[in-house]
Enzyme design. Structure first.
Site, PDB file in Angstrom:
ATOM      1  N   HIS A   1      -2.506   1.401   6.975  1.00 24.23           N
ATOM      2  CA  HIS A   1      -3.042   0.973   5.419  1.00 24.23           C
ATOM      3  C   HIS A   1      -3.266   2.388   4.923  1.00 24.23           C
ATOM      4  CE1 HIS A   1      -4.006  -1.407   1.417  1.00 24.23           C
ATOM      5  NE2 HIS A   1      -4.955  -0.255   1.743  1.00 24.23           N
TER       6      HIS A   1
ATOM      7  N   HIS B   1      -5.790   1.928  -4.271  1.00 23.55           N
ATOM      8  CA  HIS B   1      -5.112   1.212  -3.470  1.00 23.55           C
ATOM      9  C   HIS B   1      -4.626   0.338  -3.535  1.00 23.55           C
ATOM     10  CE1 HIS B   1      -8.170  -0.918  -0.219  1.00 23.55           C
ATOM     11  NE2 HIS B   1      -8.428  -0.728  -1.577  1.00 23.55           N
TER      12      HIS B   1
ATOM     13  N   CYS C   1       1.228  -1.141   0.019  1.00 22.23           N
ATOM     14  CA  CYS C   1      -0.226  -0.053  -0.102  1.00 22.23           C
ATOM     15  C   CYS C   1       0.352   1.159  -0.203  1.00 22.23           C
ATOM     16  CB  CYS C   1      -1.177  -0.124   1.044  1.00 22.23           C
ATOM     17  SG  CYS C   1      -0.313   0.076   3.276  1.00 22.23           S
TER      18      CYS C   1
END
Length: 248
Positions: free
Chosen positions: A206, A218, A152
């Site tokens: 994240h 993402h 990520c």
């Protein structure tokens, strides 16, 4: 080098027949968007016409879809190592999510509209275009490039570094605490290009890039590819913690 938690692709010398078929399919999909919007409007009873003002958001949706597809084409054409059926499925899924994201009854958020209106030097658009070309890239823990795959924060760092030359911290929790970026806690204030952070038990683990209309791009997790998801409802809505606006 520490990376994020693992839980949470030259110019080709020839164009293969499979690529030509794919590009034809893309062209047909783009051409069908206005018809799609029109057919959706025709299902309304004649006695209850849609307000005239609904046409503007629909036109904006068509324009946004066309622009996104235009950004995707070079990436798809250059990805001849990906099987045709896999690329077709990836494209169809992303197109479906794109259309569903642009509800004709809603315009873009005020913050996003303002960010794009003030984007005289095109920096926000550069970030969004670079991010969109990476759709379909496989997730890889510790990955920081299209060839190796992305985790990520590797994805977010790559987009800002290659689009604008901006270096971001390597991991999501450090990006979330970067004092030089404006902190945003209210998701209604999000603008395209903002970094959105998610986590559990008060800990960020994240990160993604907000692209507008309540969606963000993402690298989700092992076994999945770079994609867009909604943060308005469902899993990611529950995990949203904050956002940061990187000074451009």
């Amino acid at each position: 080098m520490t990376t994020d938690n693992a839980s949470y692709p030259g110019q080709p010398s020839t164009v293969s027949p499979s690529i030509r078929r794919l590009l034809c399919a893309v062209a047909l999909a783009v051409a069908s968007l206005p018809a799609f919007a029109q057919s959706a409007a025709e299902v309304e009873p004649a006695t209850k016409p849609a307000p005239a003002r609904a046409e503007a958001p629909r036109s904006k949706a068509d324009a946004a879809a066309t622009a996104t597809l235009a950004a995707l084409l070079p990436h798809l054409a250059a990805s001849d190592t990906i099987p045709l059926m896999d690329r077709s499925a990836m494209f169809a899924g992303d197109l479906s999510r794109l259309i569903s994201a642009y509800d004709a009854s809603k315009g873009v958020s005020a913050a996003t509209e303002a960010a794009l209106a003030n984007d005289a030097d095109g920096k926000v658009q550069s970030v969004l275009r670079r991010a969109m070309t990476l759709l379909g890239t496989p997730y890889r823990w510790g990955g920081t490039s299209p060839d190796a795959g992305f985790d990520c924060s590797g994805l977010v760092g790559y987009v800002f570094r290659t689009a604008l030359g901006i270096e971001l911290p390597r991991v999501s929790r450090e990006m979330a605490s970067q004092a030089s970026s404006e902190l945003i806690r209210d998701r209604s204030a999000l603008a395209a290009g903002d970094l959105v952070f998610f986590g559990r038990r008060g800990r960020v683990d994240h990160v993604g890039i907000y692209v507008g209309e309540g969606r963000f791009l993402h690298a989700p997790s092992t076994g999945k590819d770079v994609r867009t998801d909604t943060l308005l409802t469902g899993y990611w809505s529950d995990k949203f913690m904050q956002a940061r606006r990187v000074p451009l």
